[in-house]
Design a protein around this motif. Structure first.
Motif, PDB file in Angstrom:
ATOM      1  N   THR A   1      76.517  35.932  77.522  1.00 21.19           N
ATOM      2  CA  THR A   1      75.659  35.276  76.530  1.00 21.19           C
ATOM      3  C   THR A   1      76.493  34.393  75.605  1.00 21.19           C
ATOM      4  OG1 THR A   1      75.876  37.013  74.862  1.00 21.19           O
ATOM      5  CG2 THR A   1      74.116  37.275  76.458  1.00 21.19           C
TER       6      THR A   1
ATOM      7  N   GLY B   1      76.501  26.299  81.160  1.00 20.81           N
ATOM      8  CA  GLY B   1      75.823  27.324  80.358  1.00 20.81           C
ATOM      9  C   GLY B   1      75.161  26.724  79.126  1.00 20.81           C
ATOM     10  N   GLU B   2      74.324  27.527  78.455  1.00 23.05           N
ATOM     11  CA  GLU B   2      73.631  27.046  77.251  1.00 23.05           C
ATOM     12  C   GLU B   2      74.661  26.525  76.242  1.00 23.05           C
ATOM     13  OE1 GLU B   2      70.832  29.830  75.556  1.00 23.05           O
ATOM     14  OE2 GLU B   2      70.477  28.592  73.797  1.00 23.05           O
ATOM     15  N   GLY B   3      74.387  25.358  75.690  1.00 23.27           N
ATOM     16  CA  GLY B   3      75.284  24.787  74.679  1.00 23.27           C
ATOM     17  C   GLY B   3      76.305  23.816  75.244  1.00 23.27           C
ATOM     18  N   THR B   4      76.300  23.611  76.566  1.00 20.08           N
ATOM     19  CA  THR B   4      77.312  22.732  77.169  1.00 20.08           C
ATOM     20  C   THR B   4      77.275  21.322  76.581  1.00 20.08           C
ATOM     21  OG1 THR B   4      77.450  23.970  79.241  1.00 20.08           O
ATOM     22  CG2 THR B   4      78.047  21.642  79.335  1.00 20.08           C
ATOM     23  N   GLN B   5      76.073  20.776  76.352  1.00 25.42           N
ATOM     24  CA  GLN B   5      76.024  19.407  75.849  1.00 25.42           C
ATOM     25  C   GLN B   5      76.690  19.287  74.474  1.00 25.42           C
ATOM     26  OE1 GLN B   5      72.155  17.668  74.739  1.00 25.42           O
ATOM     27  NE2 GLN B   5      71.213  19.587  75.289  1.00 25.42           N
TER      28      GLN B   5
ATOM     29  N   LEU C   1      72.723  30.787  90.004  1.00 28.14           N
ATOM     30  CA  LEU C   1      71.603  30.664  89.060  1.00 28.14           C
ATOM     31  C   LEU C   1      71.484  31.845  88.094  1.00 28.14           C
ATOM     32  CD1 LEU C   1      68.943  28.859  91.289  1.00 28.14           C
ATOM     33  CD2 LEU C   1      70.720  27.905  89.805  1.00 28.14           C
ATOM     34  N   HIS C   2      72.617  32.337  87.608  1.00 25.51           N
ATOM     35  CA  HIS C   2      72.584  33.219  86.435  1.00 25.51           C
ATOM     36  C   HIS C   2      72.697  32.327  85.199  1.00 25.51           C
ATOM     37  CE1 HIS C   2      73.928  37.146  88.646  1.00 25.51           C
ATOM     38  NE2 HIS C   2      72.613  36.974  88.658  1.00 25.51           N
TER      39      HIS C   2
ATOM     40  N   TYR D   1      74.050  28.074  83.972  1.00 23.23           N
ATOM     41  CA  TYR D   1      73.254  26.829  84.137  1.00 23.23           C
ATOM     42  C   TYR D   1      72.130  26.620  83.109  1.00 23.23           C
ATOM     43  CZ  TYR D   1      68.836  28.650  86.051  1.00 23.23           C
ATOM     44  OH  TYR D   1      67.615  29.261  86.198  1.00 23.23           O
ATOM     45  N   PHE D   2      71.951  27.520  82.134  1.00 22.59           N
ATOM     46  CA  PHE D   2      70.838  27.337  81.189  1.00 22.59           C
ATOM     47  C   PHE D   2      70.998  26.091  80.302  1.00 22.59           C
ATOM     48  CE2 PHE D   2      69.080  31.990  80.983  1.00 22.59           C
ATOM     49  CZ  PHE D   2      68.404  31.775  82.166  1.00 22.59           C
ATOM     50  N   GLY D   3      72.178  25.503  80.292  1.00 21.11           N
ATOM     51  CA  GLY D   3      72.363  24.265  79.520  1.00 21.11           C
ATOM     52  C   GLY D   3      72.049  23.003  80.311  1.00 21.11           C
TER      53      GLY D   3
ATOM     54  N   VAL E   1      69.218  21.835  81.967  1.00 21.53           N
ATOM     55  CA  VAL E   1      67.986  21.079  81.725  1.00 21.53           C
ATOM     56  C   VAL E   1      68.087  20.287  80.424  1.00 21.53           C
ATOM     57  CG1 VAL E   1      66.738  22.991  80.589  1.00 21.53           C
ATOM     58  CG2 VAL E   1      65.471  21.186  81.747  1.00 21.53           C
ATOM     59  N   GLY E   2      68.749  20.845  79.421  1.00 22.89           N
ATOM     60  CA  GLY E   2      68.938  20.134  78.155  1.00 22.89           C
ATOM     61  C   GLY E   2      69.812  18.909  78.338  1.00 22.89           C
TER      62      GLY E   2
ATOM     63  N   VAL F   1      63.337  24.366  89.342  1.00 23.41           N
ATOM     64  CA  VAL F   1      63.335  24.797  87.944  1.00 23.41           C
ATOM     65  C   VAL F   1      63.548  23.617  86.991  1.00 23.41           C
ATOM     66  CG1 VAL F   1      65.768  25.486  87.702  1.00 23.41           C
ATOM     67  CG2 VAL F   1      64.025  26.702  86.448  1.00 23.41           C
TER      68      VAL F   1
ATOM     69  N   GLU G   1      67.438  24.784  72.173  1.00 21.47           N
ATOM     70  CA  GLU G   1      68.709  25.238  72.751  1.00 21.47           C
ATOM     71  C   GLU G   1      69.670  25.678  71.634  1.00 21.47           C
ATOM     72  OE1 GLU G   1      70.523  22.494  75.529  1.00 21.47           O
ATOM     73  OE2 GLU G   1      72.326  23.704  75.710  1.00 21.47           O
TER      74      GLU G   1
ATOM     75  N   GLN H   1      69.660  31.371  70.021  1.00 20.37           N
ATOM     76  CA  GLN H   1      70.227  32.730  69.970  1.00 20.37           C
ATOM     77  C   GLN H   1      71.555  32.764  69.202  1.00 20.37           C
ATOM     78  OE1 GLN H   1      71.666  34.564  73.654  1.00 20.37           O
ATOM     79  NE2 GLN H   1      71.182  32.693  74.739  1.00 20.37           N
TER      80      GLN H   1
ATOM     81  N   PHE I   1      63.970  25.023  74.842  1.00 16.01           N
ATOM     82  CA  PHE I   1      65.005  25.208  75.872  1.00 16.01           C
ATOM     83  C   PHE I   1      65.916  26.415  75.583  1.00 16.01           C
ATOM     84  CE2 PHE I   1      65.193  20.622  77.793  1.00 16.01           C
ATOM     85  CZ  PHE I   1      64.072  20.906  78.558  1.00 16.01           C
TER      86      PHE I   1
ATOM     87  N   THR J   1      69.090  37.358  77.137  1.00 17.61           N
ATOM     88  CA  THR J   1      70.009  38.124  76.282  1.00 17.61           C
ATOM     89  C   THR J   1      69.358  39.430  75.830  1.00 17.61           C
ATOM     90  OG1 THR J   1      71.229  36.173  75.606  1.00 17.61           O
ATOM     91  CG2 THR J   1      71.312  38.048  74.109  1.00 17.61           C
TER      92      THR J   1
ATOM     93  N   LEU K   1      60.021  31.878  86.605  1.00 24.38           N
ATOM     94  CA  LEU K   1      60.752  31.259  87.727  1.00 24.38           C
ATOM     95  C   LEU K   1      62.264  31.449  87.536  1.00 24.38           C
ATOM     96  CD1 LEU K   1      61.017  29.456  90.256  1.00 24.38           C
ATOM     97  CD2 LEU K   1      60.872  27.459  88.744  1.00 24.38           C
TER      98      LEU K   1
ATOM     99  N   LEU L   1      64.794  33.504  89.953  1.00 26.31           N
ATOM    100  CA  LEU L   1      65.960  32.889  90.602  1.00 26.31           C
ATOM    101  C   LEU L   1      67.257  33.631  90.284  1.00 26.31           C
ATOM    102  CD1 LEU L   1      65.128  29.097  90.148  1.00 26.31           C
ATOM    103  CD2 LEU L   1      65.188  30.361  92.305  1.00 26.31           C
ATOM    104  N   SER L   2      67.294  34.280  89.109  1.00 24.53           N
ATOM    105  CA  SER L   2      68.515  35.018  88.759  1.00 24.53           C
ATOM    106  C   SER L   2      68.418  36.464  89.225  1.00 24.53           C
ATOM    107  CB  SER L   2      68.760  34.959  87.254  1.00 24.53           C
ATOM    108  OG  SER L   2      67.779  35.708  86.579  1.00 24.53           O
TER     109      SER L   2
END
Lengths: 301, 301
Positions: free
Chosen positions: A12, A36-40, A61-62, A66-68, A70-71, A96, B37, B40, B67, B75, B99, B103-104
C-alpha cells in the motif's frame, strides 16, 4: 542506462513509501515499469517529462503495481497528448482502463494501444534498431511477467588513425562499423579487425517483481548487467514466501549469482521492517554487488 | 461538526495539490466524500483512522473524484478489516471496483455494499436516529450528485433546577427531552416548556462539486449551516464554465446567498492559478462569510 526508482515498497502507498514504479532510460527511450497509485506525482517529483513516456510495462494486476495507471492515462489526455502510448500487461488491463474512460465519458485524444500478454513462455514484445524487450514469466499469485530490456549489439568503433592510413574511402565507414572488410582506394582488401576496435558492451536490465524464488528465470536473465529482483522479506519471515509467492533478499541474491549478473538491486520491501540494511547484509552473504532500491533514487550504469 | 479537507484541487494530483476528497465528522460518523488518487495517503497524513470510515460518497465518475477508491478498498482488505463498508455513487462504480478486485484475484474479507445512484431527483440515501444524507442532483458533464448531511433535530435540554423543583420522577426525563408534558409525583401536569430549554440547533453540510451554476439546488440546500461549493474558475475565465460545466467563485457565492447558508467554503480550484485569495475576494462581493478550502485544513462548526 539510467534507472529511477519512483516506488519500491509492497502492498500500500503510505506517507513516506510508494508502491512499485520505475523509469528505465535506455538508448533514448524512457520505459515506465509498473505504475502503482501516485506514480504520476512521483514522475513530477523526479522531473521526468510525461511526453517522453511512450511505453508502459505492467508486471501484474495487483493494485500496488498498476492502480496509478488509469490516472496517468487520464492526465496525458488533460495535457492534450497526441503521441501514441503503448501499454504492455496482462489480459484484463485493457478492459479495466477502457471501462473507466467510458464511465468518465472521456476517451483519449491520443492513440492508446494495449498489448495484452497471456503467454507462459518468454516473448519478444518490443523491438527497434537499438533495443529489445522480452517478458520473463514469473511465479506469483496471479499471472505475472518480469521484463528484460536489452540493448542490441553496438557497432564496432573506427580506429580513425588506422582508417586514414589505410586510405579507405569515407563511403565505407558504415560497412566497417558493421564489421565488414572493405577495399581501399588502391584496390587492396582491408581486414576489418585491422582498422576497428571492439564495440562498447551492450547493457541489459531485468526487472523481476513480484515472484517467489524460481530458478526457471536464470537462463532468461543469464549475464544481464543489472537485475532488479524483489525481496519482500528477510530470512526470519521466509515462511511467508511460499504462501504469498514472494522472495527473501537471500533468495534474490542466489538468483543473481546463478545468473552471473553484474549487479543486483533489491526492492519491493515489506513495510513491516523499519530499515533495509539487513536486506543488503543477508543478500551479500550470497552475492557481492548488492544495491538497495529507494524511492527517488537514481542508478546509472 | 468537523470537516477535514484531504484535497480540493481539480483535474490531476500534483506534488503539492491533491484532487477532491474530504472527511465530514458529524454525530460520531466519519463520512468520506469523494476519493481522488492519493486519498489513502492523505487519510494517513491527517491521522484519520481507516476503521472509522464506514460510508463513502462518490459524486461522479471523473477520475479526480474517485481514482483513489479502489486502492482504499484494497488497503482495507490488507488491514484485515471486517466491518461493513457502504459506497454510494453513480451506477457503474460497482462494476469498475469489482472488476479490479476480480483481476487481482482478491475479494474483500469484509462486506462491501454498493448503493448505486441513478435518480435525477433528490433522494434520501442514508438515515439513522441522528443523521440523514440526501443527494443533491448537480449539473456537470456526467451524472453527478452533491450530498446534504443533516443532523436530525436534537432533543430538548432539561432545565435541571426547574425539573427538581417540579418534583418530577426521573423515569419521565426521557419524555421531557422528547418534548412531552408529564405528570409529577403530586399528580399535577407539568407543561414541557416550564422545565426544558430549546435544543441546540441542528447542523447541516452540503457538498456541491462538480457543477455548473444551477439555481435548482437552492431549495435543496436552503438554510444549510455550511455549503461547500466548487469554484473552479475566477471571473476572468467565466467563459470556460459553460463548456466544462464548472462554476466561478462569484457564482458559488450567489448560490450561498440565495440559499441563505451560514458559511460558504470554496474549493475545486483549477491549477491554472497560483494563489487563491482572489477566489475569496470575488466571492465576498456577493456573500460575506467565505472560507477557502486547503489540503489538510480542518474546519469546525
Amino acid at each position: 542506462m539510467k534507472l529511477t526508482i519512483l516506488g519500491c515498497h509492497s502492498a500500500t502507498p503510505r506517507t513516506n513509501t510508494n508502491p512499485t514504479s520505475q523509469v528505465l532510460e535506455i538508448k533514448n527511450h524512457m520505459f515506465l515499469i509498473d505504475c502503482g497509485e501516485g506514480t504520476q506525482v512521483e514522475l513530477r517529483r523526479n522531473k521526468i517529462k510525461f511526453s517522453r513516456i511512450k511505453h508502459i510495462f505492467i508486471s501484474h494486476l495487483h493494485g500496488d503495481h498498476y492502480f496509478g495507471l488509469v490516472g496517468l492515462v487520464s492526465t496525458f489526455r488533460l495535457l492534450t497528448r497526441e503521441t501514441e502510448l503503448h501499454i504492455y500487461g496482462p489480459k484484463g488491463l485493457k478492459e479495466v482502463i477502457t471501462l473507466q474512460l467510458k464511465l468518465s465519458d472521456s476517451w483519449t485524444n491520443y492513440p492508446l494501444i494495449f498489448h495484452e500478454l497471456t503467454s507462459k513462455d518468454s516473448e519478444l514484445i518490443y523491438e527497434d534498431n537499438k533495443v529489445e524487450v522480452h517478458t520473463i514469466p514469473l511465479h506469483h499469485r496471479v499471472y505475472t511477467n518480469g521484463f528484460l530490456f536489452k540493448e542490441k549489439e553496438n557497432e564496432r568503433k573506427l580506429d580513425i588513425n588506422a582508417v586514414l592510413n589505410a586510405n579507405i574511402n569515407m563511403a565505407y565507414y558504415r560497412k566497417l562499423k558493421q564489421g565488414a572488410d572493405v577495399e581501399n582506394d588502391d584496390g587492396i582488401i582491408i581486414k576489418n579487425e585491422m582498422v576497428t576496435k571492439d564495440p562498447s558492451p551492450s547493457q541489459s536490465y531485468a526487472f523481476c517483481s513480484d515472484t517467489v524464488y524460481d530458478e526457471n528465470i536464470v537462463p532468461l536473465i543469464k549475464n544481464t548487467t543489472v537485475l532488479y529482483h524483489e525481496s519482500t522479506f528477510l530470512d526470519k519471515n521466509e515462511d511467508l514466501c511460499e504462501r504469498t509467492k514472494h522472495s527473501t533478499a537471500r533468495q534474490a541474491a542466489i538468483i543473481a549469482k546463478k545468473a552471473n549478473v553484474d549487479a543486483l538491486i533489491l526492492g519491493h520491501f515489506s513495510t513491516r521492517y523499519n530499515g533495509y540494511e539487513e536486506f543488503r547484509s543477508e543478500a551479500k552473504e550470497e552475492f557481492d554487488n548488492v544495491l538497495l532500491a529507494e524511492d527517488g533514487k537514481t542508478f546509472e550504469f
